[in-house]
Design a protein around this motif. Structure first.
Motif, PDB file in Angstrom:
ATOM      1  N   ALA A  17      -3.044 -19.824  -2.510  1.00  0.00           N
ATOM      2  CA  ALA A  17      -2.786 -20.587  -3.734  1.00  0.00           C
ATOM      3  C   ALA A  17      -4.098 -20.911  -4.441  1.00  0.00           C
ATOM      4  O   ALA A  17      -4.182 -20.837  -5.674  1.00  0.00           O
ATOM      5  N   ALA A  18      -5.118 -21.263  -3.677  1.00  0.00           N
ATOM      6  CA  ALA A  18      -6.422 -21.586  -4.278  1.00  0.00           C
ATOM      7  C   ALA A  18      -7.011 -20.362  -4.978  1.00  0.00           C
ATOM      8  O   ALA A  18      -7.580 -20.470  -6.063  1.00  0.00           O
ATOM      9  N   LEU A  19      -6.852 -19.196  -4.363  1.00  0.00           N
ATOM     10  CA  LEU A  19      -7.351 -17.969  -4.975  1.00  0.00           C
ATOM     11  C   LEU A  19      -6.607 -17.666  -6.268  1.00  0.00           C
ATOM     12  O   LEU A  19      -7.224 -17.322  -7.292  1.00  0.00           O
ATOM     13  N   HIS A  20      -5.290 -17.830  -6.258  1.00  0.00           N
ATOM     14  CA  HIS A  20      -4.503 -17.598  -7.480  1.00  0.00           C
ATOM     15  C   HIS A  20      -4.883 -18.597  -8.570  1.00  0.00           C
ATOM     16  O   HIS A  20      -5.006 -18.216  -9.743  1.00  0.00           O
ATOM     17  N   LEU A  27     -11.955 -17.372 -12.845  1.00  0.00           N
ATOM     18  CA  LEU A  27     -13.044 -17.208 -11.890  1.00  0.00           C
ATOM     19  C   LEU A  27     -12.921 -15.882 -11.156  1.00  0.00           C
ATOM     20  O   LEU A  27     -11.826 -15.387 -10.922  1.00  0.00           O
ATOM     21  N   SER A  28     -14.035 -15.330 -10.779  1.00  0.00           N
ATOM     22  CA  SER A  28     -14.059 -14.084 -10.027  1.00  0.00           C
ATOM     23  C   SER A  28     -13.546 -14.331  -8.605  1.00  0.00           C
ATOM     24  O   SER A  28     -13.995 -15.271  -7.935  1.00  0.00           O
ATOM     25  N   PRO A  29     -12.630 -13.495  -8.119  1.00  0.00           N
ATOM     26  CA  PRO A  29     -12.160 -13.650  -6.738  1.00  0.00           C
ATOM     27  C   PRO A  29     -13.302 -13.599  -5.720  1.00  0.00           C
ATOM     28  O   PRO A  29     -13.266 -14.269  -4.702  1.00  0.00           O
ATOM     29  N   ALA A  33     -14.001 -16.556  -3.081  1.00  0.00           N
ATOM     30  CA  ALA A  33     -14.033 -16.279  -1.648  1.00  0.00           C
ATOM     31  C   ALA A  33     -15.325 -16.763  -1.006  1.00  0.00           C
ATOM     32  O   ALA A  33     -15.348 -17.141   0.165  1.00  0.00           O
ATOM     33  N   GLU A  34     -16.408 -16.781  -1.765  1.00  0.00           N
ATOM     34  CA  GLU A  34     -17.677 -17.245  -1.218  1.00  0.00           C
ATOM     35  C   GLU A  34     -17.825 -18.756  -1.249  1.00  0.00           C
ATOM     36  O   GLU A  34     -18.358 -19.350  -0.308  1.00  0.00           O
ATOM     37  N   ILE A  39     -16.432 -25.596   0.608  1.00  0.00           N
ATOM     38  CA  ILE A  39     -15.869 -26.736  -0.117  1.00  0.00           C
ATOM     39  C   ILE A  39     -14.655 -27.266   0.629  1.00  0.00           C
ATOM     40  O   ILE A  39     -14.492 -28.470   0.809  1.00  0.00           O
ATOM     41  N   GLU A  40     -13.804 -26.348   1.099  1.00  0.00           N
ATOM     42  CA  GLU A  40     -12.615 -26.745   1.853  1.00  0.00           C
ATOM     43  C   GLU A  40     -12.992 -27.541   3.098  1.00  0.00           C
ATOM     44  O   GLU A  40     -12.384 -28.568   3.400  1.00  0.00           O
TER      45      GLU A  40
END
Length: 56
Positions: A17-20, A27-29, A33-34, A39-40
């Protein structure tokens, strides 16, 4: 994210969900991903600390 009022804890975020969400915001995937895992980790730790202070 899962949390319980009976002493549960947040274990992590729904990274799909965060990636979507990040992609929808333009933002660039690769960047997501980096940057997202560190942050999480901090946010999960802080949320759990906050829950401990309010429930314990």
């Amino acid at each position: 994210m899962a949390a319980g009022a009976n002493g549960g804890a947040v274990l992590g975020w729904d990274m799909g969900a965060a990636l979507h969400l990040g992609t929808a915001l333009g933002l660039s995937p690769r960047i997501i991903a980096e940057l997202l895992p560190p942050i999480e980790a901090v946010m999960v730790r802080k949320i759990n600390d906050n829950m401990d202070q309010h429930h314990g």
